[in-house]
Motif scaffolding. Structure first.
Motif, PDB file in Angstrom:
ATOM      1  N   ASP A   1      -7.779   4.894  -1.786  1.00  0.00           N
ATOM      2  CA  ASP A   1      -6.510   5.236  -2.429  1.00  0.00           C
ATOM      3  C   ASP A   1      -5.329   4.681  -1.632  1.00  0.00           C
ATOM      4  OD1 ASP A   1      -4.929   6.530  -4.444  1.00  0.00           O
ATOM      5  OD2 ASP A   1      -4.474   8.104  -2.971  1.00  0.00           O
ATOM      6  N   ALA A   2      -5.374   4.821  -0.317  1.00  0.00           N
ATOM      7  CA  ALA A   2      -4.298   4.293   0.539  1.00  0.00           C
ATOM      8  C   ALA A   2      -4.217   2.773   0.430  1.00  0.00           C
ATOM      9  CB  ALA A   2      -4.521   4.713   1.983  1.00  0.00           C
TER      10      ALA A   2
ATOM     11  N   VAL B   1      -5.084   0.937  -2.153  1.00  0.00           N
ATOM     12  CA  VAL B   1      -4.524   0.605  -3.468  1.00  0.00           C
ATOM     13  C   VAL B   1      -3.013   0.769  -3.452  1.00  0.00           C
ATOM     14  CG1 VAL B   1      -4.413   1.356  -5.888  1.00  0.00           C
ATOM     15  CG2 VAL B   1      -6.624   1.090  -4.770  1.00  0.00           C
ATOM     16  N   LYS B   2      -2.526   1.850  -2.865  1.00  0.00           N
ATOM     17  CA  LYS B   2      -1.076   2.067  -2.772  1.00  0.00           C
ATOM     18  C   LYS B   2      -0.423   0.973  -1.928  1.00  0.00           C
ATOM     19  CE  LYS B   2      -1.117   6.999  -3.543  1.00  0.00           C
ATOM     20  NZ  LYS B   2      -0.966   8.330  -2.969  1.00  0.00           N
ATOM     21  N   GLU B   3      -1.057   0.599  -0.840  1.00  0.00           N
ATOM     22  CA  GLU B   3      -0.527  -0.459   0.027  1.00  0.00           C
ATOM     23  C   GLU B   3      -0.458  -1.782  -0.720  1.00  0.00           C
ATOM     24  OE1 GLU B   3      -2.129  -2.947   3.836  1.00  0.00           O
ATOM     25  OE2 GLU B   3      -2.472  -0.786   3.833  1.00  0.00           O
TER      26      GLU B   3
ATOM     27  N   THR C   1      -0.174  -2.212  -3.956  1.00  0.00           N
ATOM     28  CA  THR C   1       0.867  -2.127  -4.979  1.00  0.00           C
ATOM     29  C   THR C   1       2.238  -2.408  -4.377  1.00  0.00           C
ATOM     30  OG1 THR C   1      -0.439  -0.499  -6.177  1.00  0.00           O
ATOM     31  CG2 THR C   1       1.877  -0.661  -6.761  1.00  0.00           C
ATOM     32  N   VAL C   2       2.522  -1.834  -3.215  1.00  0.00           N
ATOM     33  CA  VAL C   2       3.800  -2.069  -2.537  1.00  0.00           C
ATOM     34  C   VAL C   2       3.910  -3.530  -2.133  1.00  0.00           C
ATOM     35  CG1 VAL C   2       5.142  -1.551  -0.476  1.00  0.00           C
ATOM     36  CG2 VAL C   2       4.077   0.294  -1.773  1.00  0.00           C
TER      37      VAL C   2
END
Length: 79
Positions: free
Chosen positions: A58-59, A61-63, A65-66
């Motif tokens: 999850d982390a 994927v968020k990274e 995206t940013v």
């Protein structure tokens, strides 16, 4: 006299068009280099193993995206 004037105007337009085409070609070259770098990075990342811990996934994927948003913004600023 009128033919010479038109020929001169035509020459100016052709020179301007050639300049624009060369600038566009330079932009395409820059984009191709950027895409190639991205391809190399993604190929290397594809070899990495996927973590078993879903919080890590999850982390990541968020990274990503940013990072993608930042890359798009950076390209727009460069233009």
């Amino acid at each position: 006299m009128q033919a010479l004037s038109r020929a001169g105007q035509r020459a100016v337009k052709l020179q301007d068009s050639l300049r624009v085409v060369r600038q566009n070609a330079a932009h395409v070259d820059e984009l191709m280099v950027w895409l190639n770098d991205c391809h190399i990075l993604l190929t290397a990342k594809d070899k990495d193993s996927i973590p078993d811990d879903l919080t890590v996934v999850d982390a990541l994927v968020k990274e990503h995206t940013v990072c993608t948003y930042t890359d798009r913004w950076y390209i727009r600023v460069e233009r």
